[in-house]
Motif scaffolding. Structure first.
Motif, PDB file in Angstrom:
ATOM      1  N   ARG A 368       0.925  -1.331  -0.012  1.00 40.05           N
ATOM      2  CA  ARG A 368      -0.063  -0.017  -0.086  1.00 40.05           C
ATOM      3  C   ARG A 368       0.796   1.298  -0.077  1.00 40.05           C
ATOM      4  O   ARG A 368       0.550   2.336  -0.721  1.00 40.05           O
ATOM      5  CB  ARG A 368      -1.078   0.035   1.038  1.00 40.05           C
ATOM      6  CG  ARG A 368      -2.165   1.065   0.939  1.00 40.05           C
ATOM      7  CD  ARG A 368      -3.147   0.885   2.259  1.00 40.05           C
ATOM      8  NE  ARG A 368      -3.760  -0.351   1.721  1.00 40.05           N
ATOM      9  CZ  ARG A 368      -4.528  -1.023   2.829  1.00 40.05           C
ATOM     10  NH1 ARG A 368      -4.801  -0.485   3.882  1.00 40.05           N
ATOM     11  NH2 ARG A 368      -5.220  -2.173   2.648  1.00 40.05           N
ATOM     12  N   PRO A 369       1.984   1.202   1.026  1.00 34.37           N
ATOM     13  CA  PRO A 369       2.699   2.768   0.783  1.00 34.37           C
ATOM     14  C   PRO A 369       3.170   2.990  -0.690  1.00 34.37           C
ATOM     15  O   PRO A 369       3.487   3.851  -1.212  1.00 34.37           O
ATOM     16  CB  PRO A 369       3.845   2.419   1.933  1.00 34.37           C
ATOM     17  CG  PRO A 369       3.108   1.292   2.727  1.00 34.37           C
ATOM     18  CD  PRO A 369       2.393   0.463   1.842  1.00 34.37           C
ATOM     19  N   VAL A 370       3.586   1.808  -1.471  1.00 32.25           N
ATOM     20  CA  VAL A 370       4.218   1.948  -2.633  1.00 32.25           C
ATOM     21  C   VAL A 370       3.148   2.551  -3.672  1.00 32.25           C
ATOM     22  O   VAL A 370       3.464   3.331  -4.410  1.00 32.25           O
ATOM     23  CB  VAL A 370       4.650   0.605  -3.310  1.00 32.25           C
ATOM     24  CG1 VAL A 370       5.467   0.634  -4.575  1.00 32.25           C
ATOM     25  CG2 VAL A 370       5.857   0.016  -2.269  1.00 32.25           C
ATOM     26  N   ALA A 371       1.963   1.984  -3.727  1.00 33.55           N
ATOM     27  CA  ALA A 371       0.907   2.114  -4.430  1.00 33.55           C
ATOM     28  C   ALA A 371       0.541   3.894  -4.173  1.00 33.55           C
ATOM     29  O   ALA A 371       0.108   4.888  -5.051  1.00 33.55           O
ATOM     30  CB  ALA A 371      -0.333   1.673  -4.057  1.00 33.55           C
ATOM     31  N   VAL A 372       0.498   4.208  -2.697  1.00 31.47           N
ATOM     32  CA  VAL A 372       0.208   5.678  -2.377  1.00 31.47           C
ATOM     33  C   VAL A 372       1.378   6.609  -2.949  1.00 31.47           C
ATOM     34  O   VAL A 372       0.956   7.620  -3.506  1.00 31.47           O
ATOM     35  CB  VAL A 372      -0.083   5.538  -1.021  1.00 31.47           C
ATOM     36  CG1 VAL A 372      -0.158   7.330  -0.552  1.00 31.47           C
ATOM     37  CG2 VAL A 372      -1.277   4.996  -0.679  1.00 31.47           C
ATOM     38  N   THR A 373       2.610   6.049  -2.825  1.00 30.64           N
ATOM     39  CA  THR A 373       3.499   7.076  -3.334  1.00 30.64           C
ATOM     40  C   THR A 373       3.327   7.257  -4.764  1.00 30.64           C
ATOM     41  O   THR A 373       3.694   8.381  -5.400  1.00 30.64           O
ATOM     42  CB  THR A 373       4.894   6.330  -2.878  1.00 30.64           C
ATOM     43  OG1 THR A 373       4.980   6.178  -1.313  1.00 30.64           O
ATOM     44  CG2 THR A 373       6.055   7.237  -3.345  1.00 30.64           C
ATOM     45  N   LEU A 374       3.315   6.262  -5.435  1.00 28.49           N
ATOM     46  CA  LEU A 374       3.135   6.444  -6.838  1.00 28.49           C
ATOM     47  C   LEU A 374       2.160   7.005  -7.535  1.00 28.49           C
ATOM     48  O   LEU A 374       2.284   8.219  -8.188  1.00 28.49           O
ATOM     49  CB  LEU A 374       3.209   4.752  -7.656  1.00 28.49           C
ATOM     50  CG  LEU A 374       4.381   3.759  -7.635  1.00 28.49           C
ATOM     51  CD1 LEU A 374       4.036   2.576  -8.257  1.00 28.49           C
ATOM     52  CD2 LEU A 374       5.604   4.498  -7.957  1.00 28.49           C
ATOM     53  N   ALA A 376       0.702   9.428  -5.635  1.00 29.91           N
ATOM     54  CA  ALA A 376       0.789  10.947  -5.296  1.00 29.91           C
ATOM     55  C   ALA A 376       1.925  11.215  -6.059  1.00 29.91           C
ATOM     56  O   ALA A 376       1.606  12.628  -6.760  1.00 29.91           O
ATOM     57  CB  ALA A 376       1.523  10.839  -3.882  1.00 29.91           C
ATOM     58  N   LEU A 377       2.578  10.621  -6.659  1.00 25.59           N
ATOM     59  CA  LEU A 377       3.849  11.172  -7.560  1.00 25.59           C
ATOM     60  C   LEU A 377       3.109  11.489  -8.983  1.00 25.59           C
ATOM     61  O   LEU A 377       3.380  12.792  -9.565  1.00 25.59           O
ATOM     62  CB  LEU A 377       4.994  10.424  -7.675  1.00 25.59           C
ATOM     63  CG  LEU A 377       5.883  10.489  -6.631  1.00 25.59           C
ATOM     64  CD1 LEU A 377       6.998   9.144  -6.911  1.00 25.59           C
ATOM     65  CD2 LEU A 377       6.691  11.704  -6.352  1.00 25.59           C
ATOM     66  N   GLY A 378       2.314  10.626  -9.377  1.00 24.25           N
ATOM     67  CA  GLY A 378       1.616  10.884 -10.632  1.00 24.25           C
ATOM     68  C   GLY A 378       0.636  12.010 -10.633  1.00 24.25           C
ATOM     69  O   GLY A 378       0.493  12.917 -11.600  1.00 24.25           O
ATOM     70  N   LEU A 383      -1.057  17.811 -11.682  1.00 24.33           N
ATOM     71  CA  LEU A 383      -1.244  19.033 -11.266  1.00 24.33           C
ATOM     72  C   LEU A 383      -0.330  20.101 -11.734  1.00 24.33           C
ATOM     73  O   LEU A 383      -0.693  21.112 -12.452  1.00 24.33           O
ATOM     74  CB  LEU A 383      -1.306  19.159  -9.684  1.00 24.33           C
ATOM     75  CG  LEU A 383      -2.440  18.320  -9.044  1.00 24.33           C
ATOM     76  CD1 LEU A 383      -2.242  18.615  -7.606  1.00 24.33           C
ATOM     77  CD2 LEU A 383      -3.808  18.824  -9.643  1.00 24.33           C
ATOM     78  N   ALA A 384       1.127  19.741 -11.739  1.00 24.28           N
ATOM     79  CA  ALA A 384       2.034  20.629 -12.236  1.00 24.28           C
ATOM     80  C   ALA A 384       1.946  20.880 -13.692  1.00 24.28           C
ATOM     81  O   ALA A 384       2.029  22.130 -14.050  1.00 24.28           O
ATOM     82  CB  ALA A 384       3.512  20.047 -11.957  1.00 24.28           C
TER      83      ALA A 384
END
Length: 500
Positions: A368-374, A376-378, A383-384
């Protein structure tokens, strides 16, 4: 896995509110929707700049109700929804800033109400991200505070599908029935043909599928379409030679509707081209376009998740209405504008958010932390890109609008002051800024003959505007030439014109 209330949508007979309606009244959660709508309003005011000035189409709509200028020619495809929307401000104030603030507040309220309809059909943890995803697209932020119809078609479509589902679930839900009719009326009020495309799956279901038949719901949808488009239809017979003629004129103005794949045109517009006509040139950077390809994939994943959870009705209807709403602008028109697909983006937002929430909540604790991190980065990259495109588009648009205002000031210096008439290159928006009326002898806005313009020059200041390389029409070749920035202006003699 994300769970939503499994609302029985067919054949149900209830004497009390359905689970969806009961769930929608539970305390808590709604504040997230308020926060999303408030952030959307604030972002418009900060990023789009209320003093940006009015665009070409905006000047046409606002001029219909503004006492400070004459009404511009109203071509066949346009509807009177936007003039009525802006009338509370534009009918007494010429302040663009005030109008932008009013529309930003109104668009935030509209987003909140459209999302609120879906409470109980999807959980708040899906609806709040769905609203945020839609609200942070550059095209949504750019057009939310503008006097344009497409955002309001999107809001009407999103609210309308939700009200339709509620009315199907409970035939005693009067609020849902009224909501379905009013949402449909809002769409038809803004763009009648778009309203038909967006509600087509709902009409087919309620007419052709036995278990979905609800005579009162059908009546609400049809009444909404008629109420919203009624003035447009009457005006067709009064001013455009009949409904068939108005539709034909609208098709001609839009380049002739028919089989024409415009997907590539829409891709070219993603970089901030507010109108891509003719839509030529290179594609934008792939980084700018990647979200557009990910969007349908996530929407399909949302459908797969809904099927596995046995709650397909809401997701399937959203996807169906998004598909039909996109058909005319992806397959039937020869140019593109990113605002055309706002209803599609609004309808896809909930299935996409459902898929994203599923991706970060279903993996094991180790992954789950990996999925959340990916994710979030995406989303951060997305947004940028959106804000970069928005900033460039706002800057470019502001410069364009200031150019029109500068030309209008120069015209006043040449003696072309209200009451006055302009024709030629970009005459419609420049006339609005100058307080003049506009005329055209050819093209989509043709509403006068050369002799009409010459006669007008005997009563009031009249000017023809051309590009530096352009030539004035024959009737204006002896008029006094002037330079206004990058444009040339030919002012008719007499009636106060032609003096400095």
């Amino acid at each position: 896995m994300v769970k939503t209330l499994n609302v029985p949508l067919v054949g149900a007979r209830r004497h009390g509110p359905p689970p969806a309606a009961r769930g929608s009244r539970r305390p808590g959660g709604e504040h997230w929707l308020v926060l999303v709508a408030a952030a959307f309003t604030l972002a418009q005011l900060v990023l789009v700049r209320p003093g940006m000035g009015l665009g070409w189409d905006e000047t046409v709509y606002v001029s219909q109700v503004s006492p400070h200028t004459l009404a511009a020619f109203f071509s066949a495809p346009r509807a009177r929804g936007v003039p009525l929307l802006v009338a509370p401000i534009a009918s007494w104030s010429s302040s663009t800033t005030l109008l932008r603030v009013y529309l930003a507040l109104l668009s935030g309220l509209g987003l909140f109400l459209a999302l609120r309809v879906w409470r109980g059909l999807f959980p708040i943890r899906v609806l709040a991200p769905a609203g945020a995803l839609f609200a942070t697209l550059w095209v949504t932020l750019f057009y939310g505070p503008q006097a344009m119809p497409n955002y309001w078609v999107a809001i009407g479509a999103l609210a309308g599908v939700g009200c339709f589902l509620r009315a199907q679930a409970d035939r005693f839900d009067q609020a849902a029935l009224w909501g379905a009719g009013l949402s449909t009326a809002l769409m038809a009020w803004m763009r009648p043909t778009d309203a038909i495309w967006a509600t087509l799956p709902l009409l087919v279901l309620v007419v052709a599928v036995r278990r979905w038949r609800r005579p009162r719901l059908l009546l609400a949808l049809v009444a909404g379409l008629v109420a919203g488009a009624g003035e447009w239809i009457v005006e067709a017979y009064v001013s455009y030679g009949g409904l068939g003629q108005r539709l034909a004129d609208g098709s001609r103005i839009q380049g002739g509707l028919g089989w024409n794949i415009a997907v590539g045109d829409q891709m070219r517009s993603l970089g901030g081209r507010v109108l891509c006509r003719p839509c030529t040139g290179a594609m934008p950077n792939p980084v700018v376009m990647v979200w557009w390809f990910v969007l349908p994939l996530l929407a399909v994943l949302g459908l797969v998740i809904a099927v596995k959870a046995r709650r397909t009705a809401g997701t399937l209807l959203l996807l169906a209405c998004a598909t039909t709403a996109g058909v005319p602008y992806l397959l039937m028109i020869g140019y593109a504008a990113p605002r055309f697909l706002l209803p599609v983006y609004a309808l896809l937002a909930i299935p996409v958010a459902d898929a994203l929430v599923h991706l970060v909540t279903t993996p094991s604790r180790a992954w789950r932390p990996v999925a959340v991190t990916l994710l979030a980065l995406g989303l951060a990259g997305h947004l940028a890109v959106q804000f970069a495109v928005l900033q460039a588009t706002v800057q470019r648009t502001t410069v364009s609008h200031r150019g029109w205002a500068s030309t209008a000031a120069e015209l006043h210096r040449f003696g072309v002051r209200p009451p006055c008439l302009l024709t030629g290159h970009q005459a419609v928006p420049i006339a609005f800024y100058a307080g003049c009326s506009s005329a055209a002898t050819s093209g989509h806005n043709a509403n006068a003959t050369p002799s009409d313009i010459v006669r007008a020059g005997q009563r009031e200041p009249v000017a023809v505007i051309t590009t530096p390389a352009g030539r004035p029409p024959a009737y204006a070749r002896d008029w006094a030439p002037h330079r206004a920035g990058d444009l040339r202006v030919y002012v008719a003699p007499g009636a106060g014109g032609g003096t400095v």
